[in-house]
Design a protein around this motif. Structure first.
Motif, short mmCIF file in Angstrom:
data_model
loop_
_atom_site.label_atom_id
_atom_site.label_comp_id
_atom_site.label_asym_id
_atom_site.label_seq_id
_atom_site.Cartn_x
_atom_site.Cartn_y
_atom_site.Cartn_z
N UNK A 44 0.85 -1.21 0.00
CA UNK A 44 0.00 0.00 0.00
C UNK A 44 0.87 1.25 0.00
N UNK A 45 1.90 1.25 0.85
CA UNK A 45 2.79 2.42 0.90
C UNK A 45 3.54 2.60 -0.41
N UNK A 46 3.95 1.49 -1.02
CA UNK A 46 4.63 1.56 -2.32
C UNK A 46 3.70 2.15 -3.37
N UNK A 47 2.45 1.69 -3.35
CA UNK A 47 1.46 2.20 -4.31
C UNK A 47 1.27 3.70 -4.16
N UNK A 48 1.32 4.18 -2.91
CA UNK A 48 1.09 5.61 -2.66
C UNK A 48 2.22 6.49 -3.21
N UNK A 49 3.36 5.87 -3.50
CA UNK A 49 4.48 6.63 -4.07
C UNK A 49 4.27 6.87 -5.57
N UNK A 50 3.34 6.16 -6.15
CA UNK A 50 3.13 6.25 -7.60
C UNK A 50 1.94 7.17 -7.89
N UNK A 51 1.81 7.54 -9.16
CA UNK A 51 0.72 8.44 -9.58
C UNK A 51 -0.63 7.78 -9.27
N UNK A 52 -1.45 8.48 -8.53
CA UNK A 52 -2.75 7.93 -8.12
C UNK A 52 -3.60 7.60 -9.35
N UNK A 53 -4.13 6.39 -9.38
CA UNK A 53 -4.99 5.99 -10.49
C UNK A 53 -4.24 5.38 -11.66
#
Lengths: 293, 167
Positions: A44-53
């Protein structure tokens, strides 16, 4: 020949399946519950580092909920790109899941979304009130905004002005004690002033707008609404002075506006132009009797 | 026709290798790759490779004449064709290209409970015809350069009455 046909058909079906769907054979059964929780949180934290969506962001969040289906933060993060893109069915499916898992964390946030993205005042109030009962003796801050302020806005939208004032005043008092008036969200004085105008308490309205105007970078809205009140009171010179300031601030983009949505009672250049026309007419009417005498 | 035995063998193969189907996110959420509705065939995005969400950039994408003009336009022209029992949200999603033109429309309809529903076809078609007339948009901008973006207009309808134009 039949054997060759058989093998070719298997290959064809494999290719067809591969192009239509995405397959995975990752399993997490060997991990303990705590390990799955930790791994899911990391994704989840890794995903939050990327462009949302973005595709990658969504893939990582999807993986996070596969590893730990009780990861409420991941469900909430999955919902947001759909909300911002106007895909409300998908938004609802994900946010409901997040709330089922952790209502204390996310119900107030859904209240915020319902208020600003849907103008669903009653629905937002339901969520905000529910979240408050879950966290007693504590003021919640969904999206860093006080739940009292949000409830004040909900009642404002429902035209229950007495209740609205009650919550706005509670917000002002609470924040002033905690942080000092200088750190208040000054837009609260716009709404308090508008309520005072609607209740025909013009002097009170002026007080609120002037109080909001004291903030360092106060919005054009304060000056615009002050101009409106002065217009009603036939104080055309004061009205013109405030309207000129409002126009300058507006052109400098110093005004109340939402991000990704329209702010409640947001003003536009056409509002300023319309008030200027009204003021010009009032000024001409005032000058006429003077000329005739 | 693939024989049934082939499917059985294939399924056994996948089950034994422990495969399962997962959601495949191929592109950014909200991207409209193909228009489902009758559209202007001459419309083209400027850069098919990257279409931004409308809220990117220093200034978010919006109708060039302002939301107030947009709002007045729809409130003035809206008709419910006598349907006073329908409530929900009708959303028109579309792409705004770097020239400020709109196209590649997609229509979504949900009820107040956010579950899929179908509004009266006349109302939807009429609203769609109004939306298509709007061709002067401000798109996303970075350091003076304009790019394509996807945008949406949502009409909140309660008992046949147009209440809000969102976002």
């Amino acid at each position: 020949m039949s054997c060759l046909r058989f093998c070719l058909s298997i290959i064809l079906v494999c290719i067809a399946l591969q192009s239509c769907v995405k397959l995975s054979n990752e399993r997490y059964n060997r991990l303990t519950i705590d390990e799955r929780r930790a791994l899911s949180a990391e994704y989840t934290q890794l995903a939050k580092r990327l462009e949302m969506g973005s595709a990658k962001n969504m893939q990582l969040l999807d993986k996070a909920v596969r590893i730990n289906p009780k990861n409420d933060l991941a469900w909430r993060e999955l919902s947001l790109p759909y909300l911002y893109a106007g895909m409300y069915e998908e938004w609802n499916q994900h946010i409901v899941k997040a709330i089922e898992l952790n209502a204390q964390a996310w119900q107030a946030w859904r209240g915020y979304d319902r208020l600003f993205f849907f103008r669903d005042y009653a629905g937002a109030l339901f969520d905000l009130d529910a979240s408050d009962t879950l966290t007693r003796n504590q003021v919640d801050y969904p999206q860093n905004i006080s739940v009292d302020y949000l409830r004040g806005l909900c009642y404002f939208g429902l035209k229950d002005y007495d209740k609205s004032v009650e919550y706005f005043q509670s917000f002002v008092q609470d924040e002033t004690i905690k942080l000092g008036e200088g750190y208040l969200d000054e837009s609260v004085f716009i709404y308090l002033g508008l309520i005072a105008i609607r209740q025909n308490k013009l002097k009170t309205a002026i007080g609120y707008f002037q109080r909001g105007n004291k903030f360092e970078e106060s919005f054009a809205d304060f000056n615009f609404h002050l101009a409106k009140v002065y217009c009603i009171l036939d104080e055309t010179e004061l009205a013109q002075k405030e309207l000129d300031i409002a126009r300058n601030k507006f052109e400098d983009n110093n005004r109340l506006r939402g991000y990704r949505f329209e702010a409640i009672e947001q003003i536009y250049l056409s509002d300023i132009d319309a008030l200027q026309e009204q003021l010009d007419v009032s000024t001409q009417l005032q000058e006429k009797p003077n000329n005739q005498s | 026709m693939v024989p049934r035995i082939t499917i059985f063998i294939l399924l056994s193969f996948f089950i034994s290798c422990d495969y399962y189907i997962v959601k495949d996110y191929k592109e950014h959420v909200g991207l409209i790759s193909k228009s489902e509705e009758s559209d202007n065939p001459d419309f083209n995005p400027c850069f098919k490779e990257k279409i931004f969400p409308y809220y990117y950039g220093r200034q978010t994408a919006e109708y060039a004449k302002g939301k107030d003009v947009l709002s007045n336009y729809f409130h003035e022209h809206y008709k419910n064709f006598g349907n006073t029992h329908e409530s929900g949200f009708i959303t028109f999603r579309f792409i705004i290209n770097c020239k400020g033109e709109a196209g590649n429309y997609e229509i979504r309809q949900v009820g107040l409970d956010f579950k899929k529903k179908s509004f009266n076809r006349e109302t939807v078609d009429y609203l769609f015809s109004l939306v298509k007339t709007l061709q002067d948009w401000n798109t996303v901008e970075f350091f003076g350069d304009k790019y394509d973006c996807f945008y949406h207009l949502t009409f909140k309808i309660t008992n046949g009455e147009l209440l809000e134009i969102l976002p």
